[in-house]
Design an enzyme around this catalytic site. Sequence first.
Site, mmCIF file in Angstrom:
data_model
loop_
_atom_site.group_PDB
_atom_site.id
_atom_site.type_symbol
_atom_site.label_atom_id
_atom_site.label_comp_id
_atom_site.label_asym_id
_atom_site.label_seq_id
_atom_site.Cartn_x
_atom_site.Cartn_y
_atom_site.Cartn_z
ATOM 1 N N HIS A 137 0.857 -1.187 0.000
ATOM 2 C CA HIS A 137 0.000 0.000 0.000
ATOM 3 C C HIS A 137 0.892 1.236 0.000
ATOM 4 O O HIS A 137 2.022 1.208 0.505
ATOM 5 C CB HIS A 137 -0.884 0.023 1.242
ATOM 6 C CG HIS A 137 -2.012 -0.949 1.199
ATOM 7 N ND1 HIS A 137 -3.234 -0.680 1.759
ATOM 8 C CD2 HIS A 137 -2.108 -2.197 0.677
ATOM 9 C CE1 HIS A 137 -4.041 -1.704 1.585
ATOM 10 N NE2 HIS A 137 -3.373 -2.640 0.940
ATOM 11 N N GLU A 182 0.769 3.920 1.793
ATOM 12 C CA GLU A 182 1.125 4.387 3.132
ATOM 13 C C GLU A 182 2.242 3.549 3.749
ATOM 14 O O GLU A 182 3.161 4.088 4.365
ATOM 15 C CB GLU A 182 -0.097 4.341 4.068
ATOM 16 C CG GLU A 182 -1.259 5.189 3.608
ATOM 17 C CD GLU A 182 -2.300 4.424 2.799
ATOM 18 O OE1 GLU A 182 -3.501 4.710 2.991
ATOM 19 O OE2 GLU A 182 -1.921 3.556 1.989
ATOM 20 N N CYS A 237 -6.825 2.289 5.046
ATOM 21 C CA CYS A 237 -7.525 1.070 5.464
ATOM 22 C C CYS A 237 -7.099 0.707 6.891
ATOM 23 O O CYS A 237 -6.284 1.394 7.508
ATOM 24 C CB CYS A 237 -7.190 -0.077 4.511
ATOM 25 S SG CYS A 237 -5.466 -0.655 4.663
ATOM 26 N N CYS A 274 -3.175 0.064 7.174
ATOM 27 C CA CYS A 274 -2.395 1.300 7.110
ATOM 28 C C CYS A 274 -2.665 2.188 8.322
ATOM 29 O O CYS A 274 -1.741 2.807 8.858
ATOM 30 C CB CYS A 274 -2.685 2.035 5.808
ATOM 31 S SG CYS A 274 -2.112 1.102 4.368
#
Length: 164
Positions: A57, A59, A87, A90
């Site tokens: 991801h 992040e 999410c 993260c």
Amino acid sequence: MKNTESKDEHYMKKALRQAQRAASLGEVPIGCVIVCGDKVVGRGCNMRNTKKTTLAHAEITAIDKASKKLGDWRLEGCTMYVTLEPCQMCSGAIVQSRLDRVVIGAKNPKAGCAGSILNLLDMEQFNHRVEITNGVLENECSKLLKSFFKDLRVRVKEERRKNG
């Protein structure tokens, strides 16, 4: 930074460039930058399909790069700019990394854990809470995501038609 542009808008534009990078790779266009002082110390874009891992991801990548650059897993004094609300994975990493603040472009009603479904960033039960700013360049962030998914639906429909 332009005179009419806020600091948050300036750095969100950098996150949007990361999201555009993800889109150019065929990935869901999510981008992130982490700023310490006035310096970008970490960047990331969504690369789950490219790297074949759930962990890729934007992040998580940006947190990893910022930690390496600063030489510490604690990112106190840093702000994250991300084009889509984080999410649960993260959001947990954001709390664990001790980021001071997260600036979010678009909300994520299906998976967002910085206020949409729940707010992991501001729970009394955790040892760290993160300040949140929502809606910075929200239209640009949302437009990029909507355009990506619209194009994806068209491509999938064409593939189905070809393969009959």
